[in-house]
Design a protein around this motif. Structure first.
Motif, PDB file in Angstrom:
ATOM      1  N   MET A 172       0.862  -1.181   0.000  1.00 48.05           N
ATOM      2  CA  MET A 172       0.000   0.000   0.000  1.00 48.05           C
ATOM      3  C   MET A 172       0.896   1.228   0.000  1.00 48.05           C
ATOM      4  O   MET A 172       1.541   1.544   0.996  1.00 48.05           O
ATOM      5  CB  MET A 172      -0.920  -0.015   1.225  1.00 48.05           C
ATOM      6  CG  MET A 172      -1.839  -1.227   1.206  1.00 48.05           C
ATOM      7  SD  MET A 172      -2.903  -1.337   2.664  1.00 48.05           S
ATOM      8  CE  MET A 172      -4.024   0.029   2.365  1.00 48.05           C
ATOM      9  N   SER A 228       1.420   5.159  -0.477  1.00 44.54           N
ATOM     10  CA  SER A 228       0.865   6.513  -0.537  1.00 44.54           C
ATOM     11  C   SER A 228       1.948   7.383  -1.163  1.00 44.54           C
ATOM     12  O   SER A 228       2.870   6.884  -1.773  1.00 44.54           O
ATOM     13  CB  SER A 228       0.554   6.989   0.877  1.00 44.54           C
ATOM     14  OG  SER A 228       1.757   7.101   1.607  1.00 44.54           O
ATOM     15  N   ASP A 255       6.876   6.923   4.576  1.00 45.45           N
ATOM     16  CA  ASP A 255       6.975   5.597   5.195  1.00 45.45           C
ATOM     17  C   ASP A 255       6.740   4.418   4.254  1.00 45.45           C
ATOM     18  O   ASP A 255       7.459   3.416   4.323  1.00 45.45           O
ATOM     19  CB  ASP A 255       5.978   5.510   6.362  1.00 45.45           C
ATOM     20  CG  ASP A 255       6.186   6.650   7.351  1.00 45.45           C
ATOM     21  OD1 ASP A 255       7.339   7.018   7.585  1.00 45.45           O
ATOM     22  OD2 ASP A 255       5.179   7.167   7.868  1.00 45.45           O
TER      23      ASP A 255
HETATM   24  P1  ATP Z   1       3.164   7.259   4.527  1.00 49.21           P
HETATM   25  O1  ATP Z   1       4.346   8.088   4.887  1.00 49.21           O
HETATM   26  O2  ATP Z   1       3.519   5.938   3.954  1.00 49.21           O
HETATM   27  O3  ATP Z   1       2.148   8.027   3.727  1.00 49.21           O
HETATM   28  P2  ATP Z   1       1.850   7.972   6.894  1.00 49.21           P
HETATM   29  O4  ATP Z   1       2.750   8.144   8.046  1.00 49.21           O
HETATM   30  O5  ATP Z   1       1.364   9.178   6.175  1.00 49.21           O
HETATM   31  O6  ATP Z   1       2.478   6.917   5.894  1.00 49.21           O
HETATM   32  P3  ATP Z   1      -0.865   7.134   7.094  1.00 49.21           P
HETATM   33  O7  ATP Z   1      -1.282   8.253   6.206  1.00 49.21           O
HETATM   34  O8  ATP Z   1      -1.546   6.910   8.381  1.00 49.21           O
HETATM   35  O9  ATP Z   1       0.661   7.140   7.456  1.00 49.21           O
HETATM   36  O10 ATP Z   1      -0.952   5.798   6.259  1.00 49.21           O
HETATM   37  C1  ATP Z   1      -0.588   4.572   6.798  1.00 49.21           C
HETATM   38  C2  ATP Z   1      -0.347   3.618   5.667  1.00 49.21           C
HETATM   39  O11 ATP Z   1      -1.529   3.428   4.901  1.00 49.21           O
HETATM   40  C3  ATP Z   1       0.658   4.138   4.658  1.00 49.21           C
HETATM   41  O12 ATP Z   1       1.985   3.919   5.071  1.00 49.21           O
HETATM   42  C4  ATP Z   1       0.298   3.339   3.444  1.00 49.21           C
HETATM   43  O13 ATP Z   1       0.826   2.025   3.528  1.00 49.21           O
HETATM   44  C5  ATP Z   1      -1.221   3.279   3.545  1.00 49.21           C
HETATM   45  N1  ATP Z   1      -1.801   4.366   2.752  1.00 49.21           N
HETATM   46  C6  ATP Z   1      -2.163   5.594   3.173  1.00 49.21           C
HETATM   47  N2  ATP Z   1      -2.630   6.338   2.148  1.00 49.21           N
HETATM   48  C7  ATP Z   1      -2.577   5.575   1.047  1.00 49.21           C
HETATM   49  C8  ATP Z   1      -2.896   5.765  -0.342  1.00 49.21           C
HETATM   50  N3  ATP Z   1      -3.388   6.924  -0.802  1.00 49.21           N
HETATM   51  N4  ATP Z   1      -2.690   4.738  -1.192  1.00 49.21           N
HETATM   52  C9  ATP Z   1      -2.179   3.582  -0.752  1.00 49.21           C
HETATM   53  N5  ATP Z   1      -1.858   3.336   0.525  1.00 49.21           N
HETATM   54  C10 ATP Z   1      -2.037   4.319   1.423  1.00 49.21           C
END
Ligand code: ATP
Ligand code: MG
Length: 403
Positions: A183, A185, A189
């Motif tokens: 997943m 984003s 992370d």
């Molecule tokens: P990241 O730095 O990876 O965006 P984050 O600290 O912003 O993580 P969150 O936004 O809470 O954390 O998201 C947790 C996790 O959910 C992300 O690390 C990712 O694996 C998944 N995730 C969040 N947003 C998306 C997205 N738009 N598409 C795919 N996966 C997502």
């Protein structure tokens, strides 16, 4: 100076007993994939080492790319000469001259595997050593701890010389541990999480959720660019971009604000789970880090994780943000990740989501909405394509009949 081949030494896979053959074949396939834009190159995976024949291809870009292939302990570019002492001396000089620092030391380590060669290994060591010293005056011999160890191997088909041992990326060959959905984003992370999973041999397919027009084309492109950064470690990554607008609008309209975040994550996970089944993945990888934001609590994980029993791998779950950032910098994703394009969660997520969501409440709120048809619709419209390191542009595959 023209290198003829690159000798590749295996890392941890040497310990893997009967799976070795498969590991070697997997590694060879991964190596071929990162050089597939250089069609002259051939790669042979042998039991104890791998050989890459350049056949005229330039050596430097190949060396650069090999550094990011997991399952490689070290590698050395090799020169081949005819069975001719003068030619060997010339090549030896060039190799040492190329790498030596003023005041440095070297030693020759010759091995005569081909008995008909006129000089034995001792004579080779002496003759080659003397020839090199004569031409590079500020070089000294040190047999115990040389800066440069010049390996010379005499075989029936020629003499092979190498002076450099380049450190590989370690880990296990990508895909030797099966496949998982990552997943991804646009944040810091998740690319790091993907990289760490790949390092332990997991092949990843990226899943990215976007919500146009609330999220921009640049936000999607950023996710693709991040995927390309980590595709360096496998040659290529399949990517699935999921249209998430309708679902997010529905959540925003129907779910109490404190639970929007939890329900959004549950929907993402359900869709990722469906993609995993279609693609024969074995796990899901995400970038969750415990306590990093209010939504990443153990209570929150219970509420989100509830939608699937598929193993969820969270490579960065116990890391501090600084530790994650250090890795992001080392894999060159950090600068991209901090570019300010909103992703779909930021836009719809309220300022203060529940840090301890209750599962029974989540299920109750969801029960009023028919998410399954929305999920089905989103799945129908997933864009699937492959992101390739050797291409600047992303090539869209015809995956229309996937769902
Ligand atoms: P990241 O730095 O990876 O965006 P984050 O600290 O912003 O993580 P969150 O936004 O809470 O954390 O998201 C947790 C996790 O959910 C992300 O690390 C990712 O694996 C998944 N995730 C969040 N947003 C998306 C997205 N738009 N598409 C795919 N996966 C997502
Ligand atoms: Mg994020």
């Amino acid at each position: 100076m023209e290198f003829e081949r690159i000798l590749i030494r295996y890392g941890e896979l040497s310990t893997k007993g009967k799976n070795r053959k498969q590991f070697v074949a997997r590694l060879a396939a991964n190596v071929r994939r990162v050089v597939k834009d250089m069609p002259d190159i051939t790669v042979y995976g042998e039991r104890d080492r791998m050989q890459l024949f350049l056949n005229g291809a330039p050596v430097q870009p190949v060396l650069d790319r090999l550094k990011s292939i997991f399952g490689i302990q070290s590698f050395s570019p090799v020169i081949k000469t005819a069975l001719d002492v003068e030619e060997v001396k010339e090549a030896a000089f060039q190799l040492v001259n190329d790498t030596h620092q003023p005041g440095g030391t070297f030693k020759v380590a010759a091995r005569r595997g081909y008995r008909d060669f006129p000089l034995d290994s001792n004579e080779l060591n002496q003759e080659i050593g003397a020839a090199v010293l004569r031409r590079i005056p500020d070089l000294a011999v040190n047999v115990k701890q040389p800066d440069i160890k010049l390996n010379v191997e005499v075989r029936a088909d020629g003499v092979f010389l190498s002076s450099q041992i380049i450190q590989g990326a370690g880990g296990l060959p990508v895909s030797s541990s099966g496949k998982a959905m990552l997943m991804l984003s646009g944040g810091i992370d998740s690319p790091v999480a993907g990289y760490l999973a790949m390092k332990r041999g997991v092949e990843v397919e990226a899943v990215h959720f976007h919500s146009p027009p609330y999220t921009s084309e640049q936000a999607k492109q950023k996710a693709i660019d991040l995927t390309r950064k980590i595709a360096k470690y496998s040659g290529q990554i399949q990517m699935h971009v999921v249209p998430f607008t309708e679902i997010q609008e529905m959540i925003k309209k129907q779910i109490p604000e404190g639970y929007v975040m939890t329900v959004t994550r549950r929907l993402m996970l359900q869709i990722t789970e469906e993609l995993r089944k279609k693609r024969n993945g074995l796990a899901i990888v995400n970038g969750e880090s415990l306590g990093q934001v209010a939504s990443q609590t153990l209570e929150s994980m219970i509420a989100i994780n509830d939608v699937t029993t598929t193993p969820i791998i969270r490579p960065v779950v116990t890391m501090d943000k600084n530790e994650i950032i250090d890795i992001a910098k080392s894999i060159d994703t950090f600068e991209l990740s901090i570019q300010p394009f909103e992703d779909c969660c930021t836009i719809f997520t309220p300022a203060s989501p529940k840090t301890k969501p209750k599962l029974d409440k989540v299920k109750y709120y969801e029960s009023f909405i028919d998410f399954s048809s929305l999920i089905e619709k989103a799945l129908q419209k997933v864009e699937t394509f492959s992101v390739d390191v050797t291409q600047e542009q992303t090539i869209k595959d015809e995956f229309k009949d996937l769902f």
